[in-house]
Design a protein around this motif. Sequence first.
Motif, mmCIF file in Angstrom:
data_model
loop_
_atom_site.group_PDB
_atom_site.id
_atom_site.type_symbol
_atom_site.label_atom_id
_atom_site.label_comp_id
_atom_site.label_asym_id
_atom_site.label_seq_id
_atom_site.Cartn_x
_atom_site.Cartn_y
_atom_site.Cartn_z
ATOM 1 N N LEU A 340 0.817 -1.206 0.000
ATOM 2 C CA LEU A 340 0.000 0.000 0.000
ATOM 3 C C LEU A 340 0.855 1.263 0.000
ATOM 4 N N LEU A 341 1.945 1.230 0.744
ATOM 5 C CA LEU A 341 2.818 2.390 0.845
ATOM 6 C C LEU A 341 3.775 2.517 -0.336
ATOM 7 N N GLY A 342 3.944 1.437 -1.090
ATOM 8 C CA GLY A 342 4.860 1.476 -2.225
ATOM 9 C C GLY A 342 6.308 1.366 -1.829
ATOM 10 N N HIS A 343 6.577 0.695 -0.695
ATOM 11 C CA HIS A 343 7.957 0.505 -0.255
ATOM 12 C C HIS A 343 8.605 -0.628 -1.049
ATOM 13 N N ALA A 344 9.791 -0.376 -1.572
ATOM 14 C CA ALA A 344 10.512 -1.416 -2.313
ATOM 15 C C ALA A 344 11.102 -2.451 -1.366
ATOM 16 N N GLN A 345 11.474 -2.017 -0.153
ATOM 17 C CA GLN A 345 12.089 -2.907 0.823
ATOM 18 C C GLN A 345 11.203 -3.023 2.062
ATOM 19 N N ALA A 346 11.146 -4.236 2.614
ATOM 20 C CA ALA A 346 10.363 -4.454 3.827
ATOM 21 C C ALA A 346 10.915 -3.653 4.997
ATOM 22 N N SER A 347 12.219 -3.365 4.972
ATOM 23 C CA SER A 347 12.842 -2.617 6.062
ATOM 24 C C SER A 347 12.257 -1.207 6.187
ATOM 25 N N SER A 348 11.772 -0.653 5.073
ATOM 26 C CA SER A 348 11.182 0.688 5.107
ATOM 27 C C SER A 348 9.864 0.687 5.863
ATOM 28 N N THR A 349 9.176 -0.451 5.858
ATOM 29 C CA THR A 349 7.886 -0.571 6.539
ATOM 30 C C THR A 349 8.066 -0.909 8.005
ATOM 31 N N LYS A 350 9.245 -1.406 8.366
ATOM 32 C CA LYS A 350 9.488 -1.893 9.723
ATOM 33 C C LYS A 350 9.248 -0.826 10.774
ATOM 34 N N VAL A 351 9.499 0.440 10.442
ATOM 35 C CA VAL A 351 9.353 1.505 11.426
ATOM 36 C C VAL A 351 7.931 1.581 11.970
ATOM 37 N N TYR A 352 6.957 1.176 11.165
ATOM 38 C CA TYR A 352 5.561 1.254 11.595
ATOM 39 C C TYR A 352 5.163 0.076 12.482
ATOM 40 N N LEU A 353 6.055 -0.895 12.615
ATOM 41 C CA LEU A 353 5.745 -2.066 13.438
ATOM 42 C C LEU A 353 6.081 -1.835 14.896
ATOM 43 N N HIS A 354 6.678 -0.680 15.208
ATOM 44 C CA HIS A 354 6.976 -0.363 16.601
ATOM 45 C C HIS A 354 5.686 0.059 17.300
ATOM 46 N N PRO A 355 5.246 -0.690 18.322
ATOM 47 C CA PRO A 355 4.003 -0.326 19.012
ATOM 48 C C PRO A 355 4.175 0.970 19.800
ATOM 49 N N SER A 356 3.117 1.732 19.898
ATOM 50 C CA SER A 356 3.156 2.979 20.652
ATOM 51 C C SER A 356 3.198 2.679 22.145
#
Length: 371
Positions: A340-356
């Motif tokens: 959905l975000l158009g990230h080429a690498q999974a590492s770019s999405t990892k930042v959103y996996l940090h719980p608040s």
Amino acid sequence: MPWRVERADFEDGRNGHLIIDDESFQPHPEAIEFVAAMYATDRSPNTVRTYLRPVAEFLNWGESQGVDWRRVTILDMARFKRSLETTATRTGRVRAPSTVSVHLTAVCEFLRYCAAAELIASEVPMQLVERKWMPRAAGHGPKMESGYVRHVRASALRVRPVEHAPETLSKDQQQAMIDGTSTARDLFLFRLLLDAGLRIGEALGLRWEDMHFLPDSSSLGCPLPDAHVHVLRRPENINGALAKSPRSRAVPVHDSLVRLYRDYRFERDEKLTEIEVCGFVFVNYTGPRTGQAMSYSNVYQFVKRHAARQGFRATPHMFRHTAATGWVESGVKADVVQELLGHAQASSTKVYLHPSHERMREAVNAVSGSR
């Protein structure tokens, strides 16, 4: 001779940025070549500006310290890094480690370009990288007895990252931004950013033909069902808007967004009846560029003022962070969020996996309260 980044209008009609002398208003000779090289590789104006600000700061630091940037040493760069980490910005705060890292990356890229263009000695940027041995992944790299392969582009000036969840808009702030809109255009833009998670450059680059809001888009030559938006990279956009990824993607949208789009189309036709309107989705309603595509600066300033009136700070990219964080917290799988975000690498999405902190508190309370 203080250097600063200034907006510039180019001969092809596009606008961008240059580093100029604050006294003579002359552009920095090597930096202007660096800018041309970045635009030649289809870097967006926003990316160019992000790179130029650290370069200008580096040039000013060098002059204040009596350091010739053309002959900078690793020791000089270590001093510059220390200055970035300890000197307060105009807001009165010191830079975050991630910001320092971005500054160093921009300066190193500038020095690497100057060396490649034979504007400085090749030894200057080479001292800023070091040989680093990395574990050999299966099927990658030459096989060696030690099981390692050599990776030679590791930075010699590393910054220890501090990982934290990206800054987002709270539910109350989202509602305040939406409730405070005065036009159907602004409401549609805010909801598009919040619901689809587009980068602002992707949204401002949208054309009418990208909006596939029919139940069946086969008549448009598109096999995808239901309402969706096509995000394409178009280097020729006159407003400089540029999708970051060269890979196009389609992002599904909710039916409620389709209704807001219809309201915007009706409003736009009413307001601009006697104006020749361009093919971009988001256009200016007032000023000398009425009917023309909105620019980055238009939206950044508008979002900043709009949020300030509500008593908080916001940027267009915070809408994207908010969308991505909402998907993750709703249980959407990481691979779906990445697409959905158009990230080429999974590492770019990892930042959103940090719980608040709030979610971690809820988890602790839920378990402790059941005992």
